[in-house]
Design an enzyme around this catalytic site. Structure first.
Site, short mmCIF file in Angstrom:
data_model
loop_
_atom_site.label_atom_id
_atom_site.label_comp_id
_atom_site.label_asym_id
_atom_site.label_seq_id
_atom_site.Cartn_x
_atom_site.Cartn_y
_atom_site.Cartn_z
N GLY A 142 21.50 21.20 -0.35
CA GLY A 142 21.54 22.07 -1.51
C GLY A 142 20.66 21.55 -2.62
N PRO A 151 19.37 19.96 -6.20
CA PRO A 151 19.85 18.77 -6.92
C PRO A 151 20.90 19.13 -7.95
CG PRO A 151 17.44 18.79 -6.79
CD PRO A 151 17.90 20.13 -6.30
N GLY A 152 21.93 18.28 -8.04
CA GLY A 152 22.95 18.46 -9.08
C GLY A 152 24.05 19.43 -8.74
N THR A 153 24.12 19.89 -7.48
CA THR A 153 25.15 20.87 -7.13
C THR A 153 26.48 20.23 -6.78
OG1 THR A 153 24.20 20.91 -4.90
CG2 THR A 153 23.56 22.67 -6.39
N LYS A 204 26.93 17.42 -4.31
CA LYS A 204 27.06 16.94 -2.92
C LYS A 204 27.73 15.57 -2.87
CE LYS A 204 22.60 17.43 -2.31
NZ LYS A 204 22.26 18.14 -3.57
N GLU A 252 7.90 39.64 -30.55
CA GLU A 252 9.29 39.52 -30.07
C GLU A 252 10.07 40.80 -30.33
OE1 GLU A 252 10.03 37.13 -28.22
OE2 GLU A 252 8.27 35.90 -28.68
N HIS A 296 9.44 43.07 -27.38
CA HIS A 296 10.30 42.68 -26.25
C HIS A 296 11.73 43.16 -26.47
CE1 HIS A 296 7.40 40.30 -24.14
NE2 HIS A 296 7.29 39.36 -25.05
#
Length: 603
Positions: free
Chosen positions: A197, A199-201, A203, A420, A423
């Site tokens: 998965g 990084p940082g999930t 594991k 902006e 947008h």
């Protein structure tokens, strides 16, 4: 024996040895050195009655003159020397070679015994150091045995956002607790589990939670810890790691970043003699050399399962592969709740709002967000962390810190505000777009302003309507600049907007099959190269030309739609821009009120 007592005894022995050595090497350091007499002088002084006392040893004669001066002499052949000394009243004694005391013998051999003892201690210490750098532990594993005491263990309740992955590993916990339950039915628990998965999930956290729930030892090591510059060291460490695991069974062996040692064989410069490949070969052998019934479960984690050697992934080694995804909206909310418990927060801080504002964040990034918000609150001397602190932390992480020191002219500020505003207006008017959270013209990172959206839910897939809306919103900034300031005043501020619109259009045409002219065909594919991702284009020259025309058509249609929307509602966009210049930052609700007020007055 207590380690401190051992250290104390060791220092005492070393001190005693130094003292004995000094005494032996410098026995008369403080006194006058003995005078050495030739044998003829020795006889002469006896006859002249100048000698007071003599001791005969196997080495010669030692004595004291009448002047209290000490001397030594080598004995020669002189008959009746004892009679001569008796005639001249010289007191003498004869020291037998066998007369040496046990203490003297001990003093002589003690230094040698002590150094042997110290050498043995050094060897044992070096062996005990294992893979921590000791010379004798060079080939031993560097795996760390993590604390599994009550209250310090990681449990499943401490892991959120990956519920499906947790369910996949629950039976591993049951096996470690009660192996007979599975053996009775003839089932075989997986030997190895591969967690993959982004990084940082979570594991590593999930692997620790398995050990915590089962209350078994947890050996942790990184794939890079196996490989050294010396060939054979990595293989030796692999053997030692599995030996340690069998001694502590039932237990879990966790190898993080296994792709550092488990990549495809045959692609390195060293060929079959490469240290990394030898280490991988030994790992494959060790995984075949133990059964799951022994109570050793191997868990590995990687961000790149695509580069792993096929022999490593086959059943019988890594029997189960579990994908640990980025958390969804509910998962992010649960992760946020866990980390919010560690800080003091105001009632206005809602985990659900934070979760909505962090799409695509991993668990580690959410933890970093909460910590950053706490640091910002402390910097502002807040007693508790409030919602504005979280907004500022999120903006800082996504786009960088505020650059209020940036000197912008009035023309640049006005241009950015209208950019902006364009947008924001198109975003608010298109139903397929995500709701606006806030609009700002405060520079952050490389952006001079931004419109931040706050999705109400995670999007698993994109509709064609959403893609077209995003292209219109992306082109609205450049369109607004041209409508209010003219073609000659357009700026480079639309660079990232144009890139995003072009990328969306190209994906829609070449990979998502959303072009009526080119049909539902994948013209471009992602091909995984060694160490990187490359793009393979299956296009003829004619088809490539058609793809370019279709991409251009989609972007141009978005541009024209944005132009028409802003041209018809120029006063509304101008009002949004004016409010931005006055306040610098406005919320999505403010944009809605401005639009609703202006449109109702015009009607």
């Amino acid at each position: 024996m207590n380690l401190n007592i051992k250290h104390l005894l060791g220092w005492l022995l070393i001190g005693l040895t130094i003292f004995i050595l000094v005494e032996q090497v410098f026995p008369e350091k403080a006194s006058t050195p003995a005078k050495e007499l030739a044998f003829s002088e020795f006889i002469q002084k006896i006859k002249q009655k100048e000698i007071k006392e003599v001791v005969f040893t196997e080495k010669g004669a030692e004595g004291v003159l009448n002047t209290e001066e000490t001397f030594t002499s080598v004995l020669g052949a002189y008959p009746k020397i004892y009679d001569l000394m008796a005639e001249n009243n010289v007191k003498f004694t004869i020291k037998s070679p066998d007369g040496e005391s046990f203490f003297s013998m001990f003093i002589n051999i003690f230094p040698t015994l002590l150094w042997v003892f110290v050498l043995i201690l050094m060897i044992r210490s070096m062996r005990g150091m294992g893979g921590k750098g000791g010379a004798f532990g060079f080939g031993q594993s560097k795996a760390k045995l993590l604390n599994t005491e009550e209250g310090k263990r990681i449990l499943f309740k401490d892991v959120a956002g990956i519920e499906e992955a947790k369910k996949d590993v629950e039976e591993i916990v049951e096996f470690l607790k009660n192996a007979k339950k599975f053996e009775r039915l003839g089932g075989r628990i997986p030997k190895g589990i591969l967690l993959s998965g982004s990084p940082g999930t979570g594991k590593t956290l999930l692997a620790r939670a398995i050990a915590g729930e089962a209350n078994v030892p947890f050996f942790s090591i990184s794939g890079s810890d196996f490989v050294e510059m010396f060939v054979g060291v990595g293989a030796s460490r692999v053997r030692d790691l599995f030996e340690q695991g069998k001694k502590h069974a039932p237990c879990i062996i966790f190898i993080d970043e296994i792709d550092a040692v488990g990549r495809h064989r045959g692609v390195g410069y060293g060929g079959g003699n490469d240290e990394r490949e030898q280490t991988l070969n030994q790992l494959l052998v060790e995984m075949d050399g133990f059964e799951s019934t022994e109570g050793v479960i191997l868990i590995a984690a990687t961000n790149r399962p695509d580069v792993l050697d096929p022999a490593l992934l086959r059943p019988g080694r890594f029997d189960r592969q579990i994908y640990v995804p980025l958390p969804d909206l509910k998962g992010r909310e649960e992760i946020t709740k866990i980390h919010l418990k560690k800080i003091k927060t105001d009632p206005d801080v809602k985990s659900s709002v934070i979760a909505r504002g962090t799409p695509g964040f991993s668990g580690a990034e959410i933890e970093n967000l909460v910590n950053e918000a706490a640091l910002i609150a402390a910097r502002h001397n807040h007693k508790k962390v409030n919602a504005k602190d979280f907004d500022e932390a999120r903006d800082k992480i996504l786009m960088g810190a505020e650059r209020r020191s940036t000197a912008m002219t009035k023309e640049e500020i006005a241009n950015t505000a209208h950019h902006e505003a364009g947008h924001a207006f198109c975003n608010a008017m298109l139903p397929a777009s995500d709701p606006i959270h806030k609009v700002t013209i405060i520079p952050r990172g490389r952006a001079l302003g931004m419109v931040q959206q706050l999705p109400e839910k995670d999007r698993i897939s994109l509709s064609f309507e959403k893609i077209k809306s995003d292209i219109i919103i992306a082109m609205a900034g450049r369109v607004s600049e041209i409508i209010f300031f003219g073609e000659e005043k357009k700026t480079t501020g639309a660079q990232s907007d144009i890139q995003m619109a072009t990328r969306l259009a190209r994906y829609a045409v070449t990979e998502w099959g959303m072009s009526e002219k080119l049909g539902a065909i994948a013209y471009e594919e992602m091909e995984l190269g060694y160490g990187e991702t490359s793009r393979r284009i299956n296009l003829s020259n004619e088809t490539a030309h058609q793809v370019d025309l279709e991409v251009r058509r989609m972007v141009d249609e978005g541009y024209k739609e944005a132009f028409n929307m802003i041209k018809k509602n120029k006063t509304v966009v101008a009002k949004i821009a004016k409010t931005l210049i006055e306040k610098e930052t406005i919320s999505g609700d403010d944009v809605k009120k401005i639009i609703a007020g202006k449109i109702s007055k015009e009607n």
